[in-house]
Design an enzyme around this catalytic site. Structure first.
Site, PDB file in Angstrom:
ATOM      1  N   LYS A   6       0.828  -1.198   0.000  1.00  0.00           N
ATOM      2  CA  LYS A   6       0.000   0.000   0.000  1.00  0.00           C
ATOM      3  C   LYS A   6       0.866   1.252   0.000  1.00  0.00           C
ATOM      4  O   LYS A   6       1.824   1.368   0.775  1.00  0.00           O
ATOM      5  CB  LYS A   6      -0.914   0.000   1.229  1.00  0.00           C
ATOM      6  CG  LYS A   6      -1.916  -1.149   1.237  1.00  0.00           C
ATOM      7  CD  LYS A   6      -2.904  -1.039   0.101  1.00  0.00           C
ATOM      8  CE  LYS A   6      -3.937  -2.151   0.115  1.00  0.00           C
ATOM      9  NZ  LYS A   6      -4.931  -2.000  -0.955  1.00  0.00           N
ATOM     10  N   ASP A  47      -0.145  -0.144  -4.684  1.00  0.00           N
ATOM     11  CA  ASP A  47      -1.568   0.217  -4.712  1.00  0.00           C
ATOM     12  C   ASP A  47      -1.766   1.493  -3.912  1.00  0.00           C
ATOM     13  O   ASP A  47      -1.595   1.495  -2.689  1.00  0.00           O
ATOM     14  CB  ASP A  47      -2.385  -0.932  -4.116  1.00  0.00           C
ATOM     15  CG  ASP A  47      -3.888  -0.668  -4.123  1.00  0.00           C
ATOM     16  OD1 ASP A  47      -4.314   0.400  -4.590  1.00  0.00           O
ATOM     17  OD2 ASP A  47      -4.641  -1.547  -3.641  1.00  0.00           O
ATOM     18  N   GLU A  89      -1.489   0.431  -9.017  1.00  0.00           N
ATOM     19  CA  GLU A  89      -2.938   0.260  -8.878  1.00  0.00           C
ATOM     20  C   GLU A  89      -3.603   1.509  -8.304  1.00  0.00           C
ATOM     21  O   GLU A  89      -3.097   2.117  -7.368  1.00  0.00           O
ATOM     22  CB  GLU A  89      -3.204  -0.941  -7.973  1.00  0.00           C
ATOM     23  CG  GLU A  89      -4.660  -1.328  -7.839  1.00  0.00           C
ATOM     24  CD  GLU A  89      -4.811  -2.673  -7.132  1.00  0.00           C
ATOM     25  OE1 GLU A  89      -5.857  -2.868  -6.478  1.00  0.00           O
ATOM     26  OE2 GLU A  89      -3.899  -3.521  -7.226  1.00  0.00           O
ATOM     27  N   GLU A 103     -11.732  -2.004  -9.417  1.00  0.00           N
ATOM     28  CA  GLU A 103     -12.567  -2.555  -8.350  1.00  0.00           C
ATOM     29  C   GLU A 103     -13.743  -1.651  -8.015  1.00  0.00           C
ATOM     30  O   GLU A 103     -14.757  -2.114  -7.475  1.00  0.00           O
ATOM     31  CB  GLU A 103     -11.732  -2.801  -7.092  1.00  0.00           C
ATOM     32  CG  GLU A 103     -11.241  -1.541  -6.410  1.00  0.00           C
ATOM     33  CD  GLU A 103     -10.250  -1.797  -5.295  1.00  0.00           C
ATOM     34  OE1 GLU A 103     -10.658  -1.701  -4.123  1.00  0.00           O
ATOM     35  OE2 GLU A 103      -9.078  -2.094  -5.591  1.00  0.00           O
ATOM     36  N   ASP A 111     -14.066  -6.794  -9.439  1.00  0.00           N
ATOM     37  CA  ASP A 111     -14.281  -7.585  -8.230  1.00  0.00           C
ATOM     38  C   ASP A 111     -15.614  -8.303  -8.391  1.00  0.00           C
ATOM     39  O   ASP A 111     -16.648  -7.663  -8.557  1.00  0.00           O
ATOM     40  CB  ASP A 111     -14.304  -6.665  -7.007  1.00  0.00           C
ATOM     41  CG  ASP A 111     -14.347  -7.412  -5.694  1.00  0.00           C
ATOM     42  OD1 ASP A 111     -15.276  -8.233  -5.508  1.00  0.00           O
ATOM     43  OD2 ASP A 111     -13.481  -7.183  -4.839  1.00  0.00           O
ATOM     44  N   HIS A 155      -9.911  -8.385  -8.537  1.00  0.00           N
ATOM     45  CA  HIS A 155      -9.708  -7.877  -7.178  1.00  0.00           C
ATOM     46  C   HIS A 155     -10.416  -8.804  -6.201  1.00  0.00           C
ATOM     47  O   HIS A 155     -11.540  -9.248  -6.457  1.00  0.00           O
ATOM     48  CB  HIS A 155     -10.286  -6.464  -7.066  1.00  0.00           C
ATOM     49  CG  HIS A 155     -10.226  -5.869  -5.707  1.00  0.00           C
ATOM     50  ND1 HIS A 155     -11.284  -5.924  -4.815  1.00  0.00           N
ATOM     51  CD2 HIS A 155      -9.233  -5.208  -5.068  1.00  0.00           C
ATOM     52  CE1 HIS A 155     -10.946  -5.302  -3.699  1.00  0.00           C
ATOM     53  NE2 HIS A 155      -9.706  -4.857  -3.821  1.00  0.00           N
ATOM     54  N   GLU A 159      -5.335 -12.412  -6.260  1.00  0.00           N
ATOM     55  CA  GLU A 159      -5.065 -11.615  -5.067  1.00  0.00           C
ATOM     56  C   GLU A 159      -5.440 -12.413  -3.823  1.00  0.00           C
ATOM     57  O   GLU A 159      -6.535 -12.975  -3.735  1.00  0.00           O
ATOM     58  CB  GLU A 159      -5.848 -10.300  -5.106  1.00  0.00           C
ATOM     59  CG  GLU A 159      -5.578  -9.424  -3.904  1.00  0.00           C
ATOM     60  CD  GLU A 159      -6.119  -8.020  -4.052  1.00  0.00           C
ATOM     61  OE1 GLU A 159      -5.631  -7.133  -3.334  1.00  0.00           O
ATOM     62  OE2 GLU A 159      -7.021  -7.805  -4.896  1.00  0.00           O
TER      63      GLU A 159
END
EC number: 5.5.1.27
Length: 378
Positions: A166, A194, A220, A246, A269, A296, A329
């Site tokens: 992240k 991300d 991302e 997502e 997703d 996702h 993922e």
């Protein structure tokens, strides 16, 4: 065969150590499962992406259009439910709630016909998938740089071939984290970043330019999802492939993003984009635009099972002797009911997840866990 009941199961666990992405703070894990029962006793399960209690309310709002319907008519039911709330929202909760319903209907359909959902989608290309580990959120009262580096080193030791960290907390701090993680995992482990739409265009381009030397597979959600032109500018302005999807929900949102040239990698997703009925259309759109799909996944074992069924049926693009295989993922943040809701957990072993081949989703729900982790009433 008729639908007789639609139920939701709200699940929650409060975290001892809260954590943050660039866009929000988590002091608990909360998810909602959808249970649909038929007159012959067949039960199907689904899950919704996003806030649990609002999703449950929308699922119940949809239930009036579901009772008495034949659950095998998934395409018809999807169109009726989508149209019912079309004027109020083509994305968001109307789609995430519909996703959980659609997944449950496909689970029922698979059980009725004695086939896995992947077989109903056209056949299985693979029996397992390699997983990448998601984690490295910003935790309270710890040094983010060393914490992220040690966490991803653990994921490497567990056998994962790739990991996602992240960012979005500031360019300079994020670069220190990226450098530390790359050093901790070595040069061969794949690394993705991300930002959870935490950057401006200028920040994202600056970060991408400076992070590219660390061997980043994709960048991302660099900017907020509404700004498709901004996505395209980030994609053109720095060298790392851009990923997202997502939060776009449904074929129409994905179509707009693809038409804008927003991404190199699309991340629908299943629990948010409209379920199995819709993700097939999204996959076709991605193929037409030459964009790779990496779903996702952020939820319980029900979502893991759904993603696995879709990934089993994903046709390589292009079909060739050594195809590009999809990767899954695999959330490694703390969530005690993620696997507890399943009688047989779907774990990554040396970074590989086996795809169930039983009817429907190929899973059985542990109802004791639904009781143990039941969300308290407001």
């Amino acid at each position: 065969m008729k639908i007789t009941a639609v139920r939701t199961h709200l699940l929650e666990h409060r975290l001892d150590t809260p954590f943050e992405s660039a866009s929000m703070r988590f002091d608990r894990r909360a998810h909602v499962l959808v249970e649909i029962e038929c007159d012959d006793g067949t039960v199907g399960w689904g899950e919704c992406l996003g806030p649990a209690r609002p999703n449950a309310a929308v699922v119940q709002a949809y239930s009036g259009w579901l009772i008495g319907q034949d659950p095998r008519q998934t395409e018809k039911i999807w169109a009726v439910l989508y149209n019912a709330l079309r004027d109020q929202g083509q994305r968001g909760l109307s789609l995430t709630a519909l996703s959980g319903i659609d997944i449950a209907l496909w689970d029922i359909k698979g059980k009725h016909y004695g086939a896995s959902i992947s077989m109903l989608l056209g056949g299985r290309w693979r029996e397992s998938v390699r997983a990448y580990a998601t984690g490295s959120f910003k935790r309270d009262n710890v040094d983010r740089v060393s914490d992220n580096a040690s966490e991803m080193a653990e994921r490497r030791a567990e056998g994962f071939h790739a990991c996602k960290i992240k960012i979005g907390f500031g360019v300079e701090e994020d670069l220190r984290v990226i450098a530390a993680v790359r050093e901790a995992i070595g040069p061969d482990m794949r690394l993705m970043i991300d930002a959870n739409h935490g950057y401006t265009v200028t920040e994202a381009i600056t970060l991408g330019d400076r992070a590219a030397g660390f061997g980043i597979d994709w960048f991302e959600e660099p900017v907020v999802p509404e700004q498709l032109d901004a996505y395209a500018r980030v994609r053109a302005g720095q060298p790392i492939p851009v990923a997202g999807g997502e939060t776009w929900h449904g074929r129409y949102g994905m179509w707009q993003a693809l038409s804008a040239g927003a991404v190199d990698i699309l991340q629908p997703d299943l629990c948010g984009c409209g379920g199995f009925s819709e993700i097939q259309k999204i996959a076709t759109l991605a193929t037409l635009h030459g964009v790779r799909i990496v779903p996702h996944v952020w939820g319980t074992g029900v979502q893991i099972a759904a993603a696995l069924q879709f990934m089993a049926a994903m046709t390589p693009d292009p079909v060739r002797v050594n195809p590009i295989e999809p990767i899954m993922e695999f959330d490694r943040t703390h969530n005690p009911f993620r696997q507890a809701v399943l009688r047989e957990p779907l774990e990554a072993v040396n970074g590989v997840v086996t795809i169930p081949d039983g009817p429907g989703l190929g899973i059985e729900i542990n109802r004791d866990a639904l009781t143990e982790f039941r969300m308290p009433d407001p």
